[in-house]
Scaffold this active site. Structure first.
Site, PDB file in Angstrom:
ATOM      1  CB  SER A 138      -0.843  -0.017   1.275  1.00 11.16           C
ATOM      2  OG  SER A 138      -1.453   1.237   1.499  1.00 11.16           O
ATOM      3  CE1 TYR A 151      -4.471  -1.983   5.077  1.00  9.39           C
ATOM      4  CE2 TYR A 151      -3.241   0.031   4.639  1.00  9.39           C
ATOM      5  CZ  TYR A 151      -3.980  -1.040   4.187  1.00  9.39           C
ATOM      6  OH  TYR A 151      -4.229  -1.179   2.839  1.00  9.39           O
TER       7      TYR A 151
HETATM    8  P1  NAD Z   1     -11.554  -5.963  -0.111  1.00  8.95           P
HETATM    9  O1  NAD Z   1     -12.135  -5.815   1.251  1.00  8.95           O
HETATM   10  O2  NAD Z   1     -12.385  -5.637  -1.315  1.00  8.95           O
HETATM   11  O3  NAD Z   1     -10.983  -7.427  -0.325  1.00  8.95           O
HETATM   12  C1  NAD Z   1     -10.276  -8.084   0.673  1.00  8.95           C
HETATM   13  C2  NAD Z   1     -10.237  -9.545   0.352  1.00  8.95           C
HETATM   14  O4  NAD Z   1      -9.539 -10.208   1.404  1.00  8.95           O
HETATM   15  C3  NAD Z   1     -11.633 -10.175   0.266  1.00  8.95           C
HETATM   16  O5  NAD Z   1     -11.637 -11.185  -0.721  1.00  8.95           O
HETATM   17  C4  NAD Z   1     -11.783 -10.807   1.654  1.00  8.95           C
HETATM   18  O6  NAD Z   1     -12.690 -11.895   1.672  1.00  8.95           O
HETATM   19  C5  NAD Z   1     -10.375 -11.253   1.890  1.00  8.95           C
HETATM   20  N1  NAD Z   1     -10.066 -11.499   3.291  1.00  8.95           N
HETATM   21  C6  NAD Z   1     -10.240 -10.670   4.361  1.00  8.95           C
HETATM   22  N2  NAD Z   1      -9.864 -11.288   5.478  1.00  8.95           N
HETATM   23  C7  NAD Z   1      -9.440 -12.536   5.117  1.00  8.95           C
HETATM   24  C8  NAD Z   1      -8.941 -13.654   5.817  1.00  8.95           C
HETATM   25  N3  NAD Z   1      -8.795 -13.636   7.155  1.00  8.95           N
HETATM   26  N4  NAD Z   1      -8.631 -14.751   5.125  1.00  8.95           N
HETATM   27  C9  NAD Z   1      -8.786 -14.805   3.778  1.00  8.95           C
HETATM   28  N5  NAD Z   1      -9.242 -13.780   3.061  1.00  8.95           N
HETATM   29  C10 NAD Z   1      -9.577 -12.665   3.722  1.00  8.95           C
HETATM   30  O7  NAD Z   1     -10.227  -5.080  -0.061  1.00  8.95           O
HETATM   31  P2  NAD Z   1      -9.271  -4.498  -1.201  1.00  8.95           P
HETATM   32  O8  NAD Z   1      -9.367  -3.035  -1.137  1.00  8.95           O
HETATM   33  O9  NAD Z   1      -9.464  -5.211  -2.498  1.00  8.95           O
HETATM   34  O10 NAD Z   1      -7.860  -4.869  -0.562  1.00  8.95           O
HETATM   35  C11 NAD Z   1      -7.011  -5.873  -1.069  1.00  8.95           C
HETATM   36  C12 NAD Z   1      -5.592  -5.572  -0.641  1.00  8.95           C
HETATM   37  O11 NAD Z   1      -5.180  -4.324  -1.200  1.00  8.95           O
HETATM   38  C13 NAD Z   1      -5.409  -5.449   0.877  1.00  8.95           C
HETATM   39  O12 NAD Z   1      -4.189  -6.039   1.249  1.00  8.95           O
HETATM   40  C14 NAD Z   1      -5.362  -3.948   1.081  1.00  8.95           C
HETATM   41  O13 NAD Z   1      -4.644  -3.599   2.226  1.00  8.95           O
HETATM   42  C15 NAD Z   1      -4.658  -3.511  -0.181  1.00  8.95           C
HETATM   43  N6  NAD Z   1      -4.841  -2.103  -0.516  1.00  8.95           N
HETATM   44  C16 NAD Z   1      -6.080  -1.610  -0.765  1.00  8.95           C
HETATM   45  C17 NAD Z   1      -6.207  -0.266  -1.089  1.00  8.95           C
HETATM   46  C18 NAD Z   1      -7.538   0.365  -1.403  1.00  8.95           C
HETATM   47  O14 NAD Z   1      -7.583   1.604  -1.513  1.00  8.95           O
HETATM   48  N7  NAD Z   1      -8.602  -0.388  -1.554  1.00  8.95           N
HETATM   49  C19 NAD Z   1      -5.083   0.553  -1.132  1.00  8.95           C
HETATM   50  C20 NAD Z   1      -3.845   0.006  -0.862  1.00  8.95           C
HETATM   51  C21 NAD Z   1      -3.742  -1.333  -0.565  1.00  8.95           C
END
Ligand code: NAD
Length: 256
Positions: A138, A151
């Protein structure tokens, strides 16, 4: 480009993980999906791209379930060639108020799970002398924000893990890199926008504009498709010598 390869993407029932799974499937990779919630729709969407798809519902906070998922992937496809460590959760609180159980969960899911999948995937990658590990960190892997101590610690940690693994595999065909997205409009971020709108008594659109305005100079969300494109590049031969980087795709967030 990736025909015959197998990609395992953690947390791929939603958001960025599902987008990356589809981008890799478009290049011909067979896919192992993981994550909570409805798995049937994502499975159908990936299968429609003409590749084989399997699903394992391992909880990324449970090492025994992670081991079971890695064995499952090997039993279905022989080995994992591409590992995308993407599963993640967020919790927002001042450090002195941070619930201990939430701290442990954020570190387990966002950081420790990647240690387990990586240690279990690498032996077969070394044997094949080819592998790609892509860690979804991130902007918070490079800079901090208040109220996100767990985080930020986990994401800085995964950037460090990326560099160590890249050095350990530097003389092989296995590479390990991190992607550092800025704001992406997924359920994880929508919750933060909704919470902000409720807290400040403003509309969801106002909350969205404020969120972008604070951090992301482009004032536009990074998209799941753009992240899929970067992950695909990191799996391509052109990226053979891209090793141990933390590649920002954040609309200028970390350039400030
Ligand atoms: P999201 O909530 O849409 O998806 C998260 C996924 O992780 C889902 O499929 C959920 O079921 C799964 N998950 C959660 N807890 C879990 C567990 N204990 N075991 C297995 N699966 C689990 O979130 P996203 O925004 O797509 O985030 C995905 C990644 O990208 C994360 O690591 C997040 O930190 C990172 N990220 C997101 C953003 C953003 O702005 N959305 C920015 C930077 C980084």
């Amino acid at each position: 480009m990736l025909k015959g390869k197998t990609a395992l993407v953690t947390g791929s029932t939603s958001g960025i993980g599902l987008g990356i799974a589809k981008a890799l499937a478009q290049q011909g990779a067979n896919i192992v999906l993981n994550g909570f919630g409805d798995a049937t729709t994502p499975q159908t969407e990936v299968a429609a791209l003409g590749v084989k798809v399997e699903y394992h519902g391992a909880d990324m906070s449970k090492p025994a379930e992670i081991e079971d998922m890695m064995k499952f992937a090997a039993s279905k496809f022989g080995r994992v060639d591409i590992l995308v460590n993407n599963a993640g959760i967020q919790h927002v609180a001042q450090v002195e108020d941070f619930p201990v159980e939430r701290w442990d969960a954020v570190i387990a899911i966002n950081l420790t799970s990647a240690f387990h999948t990586t240690r279990l995937a690498i032996p077969a990658m070394r044997e094949a002398n080819w592998g790609r590990i892509v860690n979804i960190a991130s902007a918070h892997g490079l800079v901090a924000s208040a109220q996100k101590s767990a985080y930020v610690a986990a994401k800085h940690g995964i950037v460090g893990l990326t560099k160590s693994v890249a050095l350990e595999t530097a003389r092989t065909g296995v590479t390990c890199n991190a992607i550092c997205p800025g704001w992406v409009l997924t359920p994880l971020v929508q919750k933060q926008i909704d919470d902000r709108a409720a807290r400040d008594g403003i509309t969801v659109t106002q909350a969205q504009n404020e969120l972008l305005g604070e951090k992301q100079p482009s004032l536009q969300f990074t998209t799941v498709d753009q992240l899929g494109g970067l992950a695909t590049f990191l799996c391509s031969p052109a990226a053979d010598q891209v090793r141990g980087v933390a590649w920002a795709m954040d609309g200028g967030w970390t350039a400030q």
